[in-house]
Design a protein around this motif. Structure first.
Motif, PDB file in Angstrom:
ATOM      1  N   VAL A  32      -6.528   1.533 -11.214  1.00  0.00           N
ATOM      2  CA  VAL A  32      -7.108   1.287  -9.891  1.00  0.00           C
ATOM      3  C   VAL A  32      -6.688   2.419  -8.963  1.00  0.00           C
ATOM      4  O   VAL A  32      -5.502   2.778  -8.888  1.00  0.00           O
ATOM      5  CB  VAL A  32      -6.630  -0.068  -9.317  1.00  0.00           C
ATOM      6  N   TRP A  33      -7.688   2.975  -8.246  1.00  0.00           N
ATOM      7  CA  TRP A  33      -7.404   4.033  -7.275  1.00  0.00           C
ATOM      8  C   TRP A  33      -7.111   3.398  -5.919  1.00  0.00           C
ATOM      9  O   TRP A  33      -7.812   2.495  -5.481  1.00  0.00           O
ATOM     10  CB  TRP A  33      -8.602   4.986  -7.165  1.00  0.00           C
ATOM     11  N   LEU A  34      -6.066   3.901  -5.258  1.00  0.00           N
ATOM     12  CA  LEU A  34      -5.643   3.377  -3.961  1.00  0.00           C
ATOM     13  C   LEU A  34      -5.787   4.445  -2.882  1.00  0.00           C
ATOM     14  O   LEU A  34      -5.451   5.614  -3.118  1.00  0.00           O
ATOM     15  CB  LEU A  34      -4.166   2.962  -4.000  1.00  0.00           C
ATOM     16  N   ARG A  35      -6.285   4.037  -1.720  1.00  0.00           N
ATOM     17  CA  ARG A  35      -6.242   5.003  -0.607  1.00  0.00           C
ATOM     18  C   ARG A  35      -4.787   5.314  -0.274  1.00  0.00           C
ATOM     19  O   ARG A  35      -4.423   6.449  -0.027  1.00  0.00           O
ATOM     20  CB  ARG A  35      -6.968   4.454   0.630  1.00  0.00           C
ATOM     21  N   THR A  36      -3.939   4.269  -0.279  1.00  0.00           N
ATOM     22  CA  THR A  36      -2.510   4.456  -0.054  1.00  0.00           C
ATOM     23  C   THR A  36      -1.730   3.381  -0.812  1.00  0.00           C
ATOM     24  O   THR A  36      -2.182   2.230  -0.922  1.00  0.00           O
ATOM     25  CB  THR A  36      -2.162   4.393   1.445  1.00  0.00           C
ATOM     26  N   ARG A  37      -0.586   3.764  -1.338  1.00  0.00           N
ATOM     27  CA  ARG A  37       0.268   2.806  -2.038  1.00  0.00           C
ATOM     28  C   ARG A  37       1.003   1.892  -1.068  1.00  0.00           C
ATOM     29  O   ARG A  37       1.596   0.888  -1.490  1.00  0.00           O
ATOM     30  CB  ARG A  37       1.320   3.550  -2.875  1.00  0.00           C
ATOM     31  N   ASN A  38       1.013   2.240   0.215  1.00  0.00           N
ATOM     32  CA  ASN A  38       1.826   1.510   1.187  1.00  0.00           C
ATOM     33  C   ASN A  38       1.172   0.178   1.545  1.00  0.00           C
ATOM     34  O   ASN A  38       0.546   0.018   2.593  1.00  0.00           O
ATOM     35  CB  ASN A  38       2.022   2.372   2.440  1.00  0.00           C
ATOM     36  N   HIS A  39       1.322  -0.786   0.617  1.00  0.00           N
ATOM     37  CA  HIS A  39       0.775  -2.127   0.818  1.00  0.00           C
ATOM     38  C   HIS A  39       1.616  -3.102   0.001  1.00  0.00           C
ATOM     39  O   HIS A  39       1.953  -2.807  -1.166  1.00  0.00           O
ATOM     40  CB  HIS A  39      -0.698  -2.189   0.377  1.00  0.00           C
ATOM     41  N   PRO A  40       1.979  -4.263   0.550  1.00  0.00           N
ATOM     42  CA  PRO A  40       2.890  -5.175  -0.154  1.00  0.00           C
ATOM     43  C   PRO A  40       2.382  -5.676  -1.504  1.00  0.00           C
ATOM     44  O   PRO A  40       3.173  -6.007  -2.391  1.00  0.00           O
ATOM     45  CB  PRO A  40       3.059  -6.343   0.830  1.00  0.00           C
ATOM     46  N   GLU A  48       3.583  -6.614 -12.590  1.00  0.00           N
ATOM     47  CA  GLU A  48       2.847  -7.375 -13.599  1.00  0.00           C
ATOM     48  C   GLU A  48       2.186  -6.455 -14.633  1.00  0.00           C
ATOM     49  O   GLU A  48       1.417  -6.910 -15.468  1.00  0.00           O
ATOM     50  CB  GLU A  48       1.778  -8.238 -12.926  1.00  0.00           C
ATOM     51  N   GLY A  49       2.433  -5.159 -14.519  1.00  0.00           N
ATOM     52  CA  GLY A  49       1.941  -4.231 -15.534  1.00  0.00           C
ATOM     53  C   GLY A  49       0.694  -3.457 -15.174  1.00  0.00           C
ATOM     54  O   GLY A  49       0.167  -2.717 -16.014  1.00  0.00           O
ATOM     55  N   MET A  50       0.216  -3.584 -13.950  1.00  0.00           N
ATOM     56  CA  MET A  50      -0.992  -2.850 -13.559  1.00  0.00           C
ATOM     57  C   MET A  50      -0.681  -1.384 -13.275  1.00  0.00           C
ATOM     58  O   MET A  50       0.448  -1.017 -12.940  1.00  0.00           O
ATOM     59  CB  MET A  50      -1.634  -3.498 -12.319  1.00  0.00           C
ATOM     60  N   HIS A  51      -1.726  -0.533 -13.394  1.00  0.00           N
ATOM     61  CA  HIS A  51      -1.552   0.910 -13.189  1.00  0.00           C
ATOM     62  C   HIS A  51      -2.394   1.366 -11.991  1.00  0.00           C
ATOM     63  O   HIS A  51      -3.574   1.002 -11.870  1.00  0.00           O
ATOM     64  CB  HIS A  51      -1.972   1.681 -14.446  1.00  0.00           C
TER      65      HIS A  51
END
Length: 471
Positions: A32-40, A48-51
């Motif tokens: 999964v692509w994230l705009r930003t990792r800064n999220h709880p 849980e093993g997600m990438h």
């Protein structure tokens, strides 16, 4: 060919607040692509093993947020040409998410899944009802003039002290320094924090990050509301209304004509005296006249103040193509030439005379200058100032021969204006400055005794004293 982009809203809280359908979709994705990792939610899902891969590095290499968003969108579209991808954003995809806007604008093949916006959590945390009116604004692109001070205002992206300081300075133009604001961080999560501070101290709060939103309560301070255009509009409408002022209600465009002239001259006097307080007051009086005329138009159903503002805004854009278009100018003279050409095109009618458009109602010296400028525009002009001086000398001789002839005096004044134009001097303004200078020096004479008891020699001596003192 595009395999498509699924945009997922991660909501504003923790994993337990994520909708089941969104959670299942994310769990099925290899990446999964994230705009930003800064999220709880991100840390919990990684546990849980997600990438995930994020675009956080783009923020570090770009100079503006718009550049960041453009690069992210370009990258997403390129990746979706090879395989279907999932792109996750904080909150809701359509609330304060510029990258989603851009994806839609670019016509990308996009589908959307859930996501609770941070607004619900904010309203709950602050205990406010948005039905009373609210604005959601971006701290990094704040337009203070569009801010509605009588509404609830939420300002997102107050992610560090520098942004907070910039926002504070702008808000202090519209709100009192002591206006109490609230900094809300991680609204709707177990880490939620609300800090209440005076506006002037909001940038001194240490813990500000990209989960921080600034809340500015509605302004109720009458002294500050008086500075708002909407307040003036309401006042004028009330004065002209059924229970308003009898004097204001009976006014017409014609009856107000003399007051507009008076207020304009009083403003000019304040400008000449370089009195800032007087300029503020007199500008207000001129604005009052504009507002009254606009309200009369509204009352009669022909036009209102929005028509007035719209007309001048459109005109300024049209007549400044070198600013708002692609026209190039060399200097101020080019600007004036363009202005006049555009003006003539707008009028759309053939002039009966090159002198059309010079107002009959303006002061004589001003009108003389305008007439001469119009004639000079088509070549009716001396080759240089020597011709204008020779004409002035000729007119002075003719006046000396007929000193009681007002027409001859007019010719002299007209010729003086012509000479002044060659040196880019404004004859009307020059004469007014001399009037003011005469007034100051004569008042100096009066301040030093009774003028009725003075001889001409005494008055002349005092006049020279005033001159030496720079009056």
């Amino acid at each position: 060919m595009s395999f498509g982009i699924t945009v997922v809203g991660l909501g504003s809280g923790e994993l337990e607040q994520l909708p089941l359908g969104v959670y299942r979709h994310l769990k099925r994705q290899p990446l999964v692509w994230l705009r930003t990792r800064n999220h709880p939610v991100v840390d919990e899902l990684e546990a849980e093993g997600m990438h995930f891969e994020s675009f956080d590095s783009v923020y570090e290499t770009s100079e503006t947020f718009e550049d960041v968003y453009e690069q992210i969108v370009a990258s997403l579209i390129e990746k979706s040409d090879e395989l279907a991808i999932t792109y996750a954003v904080p909150g809701h995809p359509f609330v304060a998410e510029r990258t989603v806007e851009l994806l839609v604008e670019r016509g990308a093949d996009v589908t959307f899944l859930g996501g609770q916006s941070f607004l619900d959590a904010m309203f709950q945390a602050l205990r406010i009802d948005p039905i009373n009116g609210f604005q959601l604004l971006d701290a990094t692109a704040l337009d203070i003039e569009r801010l509605q001070v009588t509404q609830h205002v939420l300002i997102g992206q107050v992610y560090d002290g520098f942004v907070a300081g910039d926002v504070k300075v702008q808000l202090m133009e519209r709100y009192p320094d002591e206006h109490v604001v609230k900094l809300v961080t991680a609204a709707g999560t177990k880490h939620e924090q609300i800090r209440e501070v005076p506006l002037y101290e909001m940038d001194r709060v240490a813990e500000v990050d990209n989960l921080t939103t600034l809340y500015v309560p509605p302004l109720t301070d009458e002294a500050y509301l008086a500075r708002e255009f909407a307040t003036l509009h309401h006042i004028i409408a009330t004065l002209r209304g059924p229970n308003g002022c009898p004097w204001d209600r009976k006014q017409t465009h014609e009856s107000l004509r003399k007051y507009l002239l008076e207020e304009a001259y009083e403003l000019i006097e304040a400008i000449d005296e370089q009195d800032d307080d007087a300029i503020i007051e007199e500008l207000g009086d001129v604005l009052l006249q504009v507002m009254l005329h606009a309200q009369i138009g509204a009352d009669e159903g022909y036009f209102d103040i929005r028509d007035v503002i719209g007309s001048i805004s459109e005109k300024m854009v049209r007549r400044h193509p070198h600013v708002f278009g692609d026209v190039t100018v060399a200097d101020a003279d080019d600007v004036i030439s363009n202005w006049n050409a555009i003006k003539q095109t707008e009028k759309g009618e053939k002039r009966k005379s090159q002198l059309d458009g010079v107002l009959m109602t303006q002061p004589g010296l001003m009108r003389a200058e305008q007439l001469q400028k119009k004639a000079a525009h088509v070549g009716f002009e001396w080759d240089d100032v020597s011709g204008a001086f020779a004409k002035l000398e000729e007119e002075v001789r003719e006046w000396k021969e007929r000193l009681e002839d007002e027409t001859e005096l007019g010719d002299v004044l007209f010729s003086i204006v012509n000479v002044a134009r060659y040196y880019k001097l404004n004859a009307e303004q020059a004469l007014e400055r001399t009037n003011q200078k005469f007034k100051r020096r004569f008042e100096y004479i009066e301040a030093n005794g009774s003028v009725e008891d003075m001889t001409l020699e005494q008055m002349d001596r005092l006049w020279n004293e005033a001159k030496e003192q720079g009056l």
